[in-house]
Structures are given as structure tokens and as C-alpha cells.
Enzyme design. Structure first.
Site, PDB file in Angstrom:
ATOM      1  N   TRP A   3       0.860  -1.190   0.000  1.00 36.46           N
ATOM      2  CA  TRP A   3       0.000   0.000   0.000  1.00 36.46           C
ATOM      3  C   TRP A   3       0.887   1.227   0.000  1.00 36.46           C
ATOM      4  O   TRP A   3       1.858   1.286   0.751  1.00 36.46           O
ATOM      5  CB  TRP A   3      -0.905  -0.017   1.231  1.00 36.46           C
ATOM      6  CG  TRP A   3      -2.042   0.939   1.144  1.00 36.46           C
ATOM      7  CD1 TRP A   3      -2.120   2.148   1.769  1.00 36.46           C
ATOM      8  CD2 TRP A   3      -3.243   0.791   0.391  1.00 36.46           C
ATOM      9  NE1 TRP A   3      -3.301   2.758   1.473  1.00 36.46           N
ATOM     10  CE2 TRP A   3      -4.019   1.946   0.616  1.00 36.46           C
ATOM     11  CE3 TRP A   3      -3.734  -0.190  -0.448  1.00 36.46           C
ATOM     12  CZ2 TRP A   3      -5.262   2.144   0.036  1.00 36.46           C
ATOM     13  CZ3 TRP A   3      -4.973  -0.005  -1.022  1.00 36.46           C
ATOM     14  CH2 TRP A   3      -5.722   1.148  -0.783  1.00 36.46           C
ATOM     15  N   GLU A  13      -9.538  10.961   7.037  1.00 38.36           N
ATOM     16  CA  GLU A  13     -10.650  11.636   7.707  1.00 38.36           C
ATOM     17  C   GLU A  13     -11.377  10.747   8.708  1.00 38.36           C
ATOM     18  O   GLU A  13     -12.273  11.201   9.395  1.00 38.36           O
ATOM     19  CB  GLU A  13     -11.643  12.134   6.653  1.00 38.36           C
ATOM     20  CG  GLU A  13     -11.034  13.177   5.732  1.00 38.36           C
ATOM     21  CD  GLU A  13     -12.011  13.625   4.645  1.00 38.36           C
ATOM     22  OE1 GLU A  13     -13.157  13.132   4.606  1.00 38.36           O
ATOM     23  OE2 GLU A  13     -11.611  14.471   3.835  1.00 38.36           O
ATOM     24  N   THR A  14     -10.983   9.461   8.786  1.00 40.67           N
ATOM     25  CA  THR A  14     -11.662   8.537   9.697  1.00 40.67           C
ATOM     26  C   THR A  14     -10.687   8.013  10.745  1.00 40.67           C
ATOM     27  O   THR A  14      -9.491   8.275  10.686  1.00 40.67           O
ATOM     28  CB  THR A  14     -12.247   7.341   8.917  1.00 40.67           C
ATOM     29  OG1 THR A  14     -11.155   6.546   8.425  1.00 40.67           O
ATOM     30  CG2 THR A  14     -13.126   7.804   7.761  1.00 40.67           C
ATOM     31  N   VAL A  17       1.236   4.614   6.889  1.00 38.36           N
ATOM     32  CA  VAL A  17      -0.188   4.830   7.128  1.00 38.36           C
ATOM     33  C   VAL A  17      -0.387   6.342   7.182  1.00 38.36           C
ATOM     34  O   VAL A  17       0.148   7.000   8.070  1.00 38.36           O
ATOM     35  CB  VAL A  17      -0.666   4.180   8.446  1.00 38.36           C
ATOM     36  CG1 VAL A  17      -2.175   4.319   8.587  1.00 38.36           C
ATOM     37  CG2 VAL A  17      -0.245   2.710   8.515  1.00 38.36           C
ATOM     38  N   ILE A  18      -1.119   6.875   6.217  1.00 35.88           N
ATOM     39  CA  ILE A  18      -1.321   8.318   6.122  1.00 35.88           C
ATOM     40  C   ILE A  18      -2.660   8.689   6.747  1.00 35.88           C
ATOM     41  O   ILE A  18      -3.686   8.074   6.437  1.00 35.88           O
ATOM     42  CB  ILE A  18      -1.239   8.785   4.654  1.00 35.88           C
ATOM     43  CG1 ILE A  18       0.152   8.447   4.093  1.00 35.88           C
ATOM     44  CG2 ILE A  18      -1.519  10.285   4.536  1.00 35.88           C
ATOM     45  CD1 ILE A  18       0.306   8.658   2.610  1.00 35.88           C
ATOM     46  N   HIS A  68      -9.675   5.063  10.985  1.00 36.63           N
ATOM     47  CA  HIS A  68      -8.919   3.942  10.429  1.00 36.63           C
ATOM     48  C   HIS A  68      -7.428   4.074  10.741  1.00 36.63           C
ATOM     49  O   HIS A  68      -6.774   3.107  11.150  1.00 36.63           O
ATOM     50  CB  HIS A  68      -9.151   3.873   8.905  1.00 36.63           C
ATOM     51  CG  HIS A  68      -8.411   2.795   8.212  1.00 36.63           C
ATOM     52  ND1 HIS A  68      -8.824   1.484   8.233  1.00 36.63           N
ATOM     53  CD2 HIS A  68      -7.273   2.823   7.466  1.00 36.63           C
ATOM     54  CE1 HIS A  68      -7.983   0.749   7.536  1.00 36.63           C
ATOM     55  NE2 HIS A  68      -7.031   1.537   7.053  1.00 36.63           N
TER      56      HIS A  68
END
Length: 161
Positions: free
Chosen positions: A28, A91-92, A87-88, A94
Site C-alpha cells: 500500500w 478523515e476517519t 499509514v497516512i 482507520h
């Protein structure tokens, strides 16, 4: 001033000659993870690791880094394992769940296997911050992860005699 992730005192880094490294790379955000992997691999080679002693395995995302590292650790043929991911912030929530799980998972692997499992995971707020830390203006976290792996493997070998 932010630290340059690629700076270290070369005199304080032991030789990586004869050490075996596993590197687990998240697929990813490939632009970032490939740059981090390249930095880690080049640094390992610079300090004496041989190409044949650096084993790479890919996993789909950062969440899967823990299991990928565990599967390598279970083989009992590595002196250290480096986990590479990013991991960027979005808005959530996650981001929070993934970062917490990966950080705790990698910590647990260090303890469970008595093996250096290195957290080479970026957790930036933006893609630009990730780029800046994957060979950009703040250096390359992959370099830092490799130096950490070498130092921890050497420490483990020294203390275990």
C-alpha cells in the site's frame, strides 16, 4: 528542526557482515514503501550485509506487516526483521486503529521471539510528509530502520555470546 532520518554516526554502527535480515514491505502506498525499502537495503549493504542475506517479502498493507514478520520470525533464520510501511492520516479513525495494531503487534513480536523486529512504518498526516521522510528533505526512514536492525542484532549477538 526535524531530525534527518538518514543521519547517523557511521563509527557507531557495527558491521552487518554475516547477519541475515528479513524485510517485510507493505504494498500500500508503493511510491513510499519502495523508497523506504531501497533506503533500508542500501544501508544494510553499505554496512557489509550481503545481497543473499537480505530476504524481502511483500504484504498487502501495513496491518499485515505483523503477520508477515511473524512468519519470517518463525523460520528462525534471521538476525533482525524490518517492517516497512506507511499509514497516512485520513478523515476517519482507520489511521488510529491501524497504527495502534501495527505498533503493538511489532512490539509483541520482539518479545515473543526475542528477535529485533524493527518498526519502519511512517505515520504522517499527509502524503507530502511521507515523501519528505522517504528520501526527501527529512531523509529516509528506511535508512534509520536498517541502522536500528544492525545495532539491535549486534547487541543481541553480543549479549548472547
Amino acid at each position: 528542526a526535524l531530525k534527518n532520518l538518514s543521519s547517523y554516526n557511521a563509527d557507531s554502527v557495527p558491521s552487518a557482515e554475516g547477519l541475515r535480515f528479513g524485510i517485510v514491505v507493505s504494498e500500500w502506498n508503493t511510491e513510499i514503501t519502495e523508497a523506504l525499502y531501497t533506503g533500508a537495503k542500501e544501508t544494510l549493504l553499505k554496512f557489509g550485509a550481503s545481497e543473499k542475506d537480505i530476504i524481502r517479502r511483500n504484504v498487502p498493507g501495513s496491518f499485515e506487516l505483523t503477520l508477515g514478520a511473524q512468519l519470517l520470525a518463525e523460520r528462525k533464520e534471521f538476525d533482525a526483521i524490518i517492517c516497512i510501511g506507511v499509514v497516512i492520516q485520513g478523515e476517519t479513525k482507520h489511521f488510529d486503529f491501524i497504527c495502534e495494531a501495527v505498533g503493538q503487534g511489532i512490539t509483541n513480536l520482539n518479545i515473543k521471539y526475542n528477535l529485533p523486529v524493527i518498526f519502519g512504518v511512517l505515520t504522517p498526516n499527509t502524503m507530502q510528509q511521507a515523501l519528505d521522510r522517504a528520501g526527501g528533505v527529512h531523509g529516509n526512514k528506511g535508512d534509520e530502520a536498517a541502522i536500528t536492525a544492525i545495532k539491535m542484532a549486534a547487541l543481541k549477538n553480543e549479549l548472547e555470546g
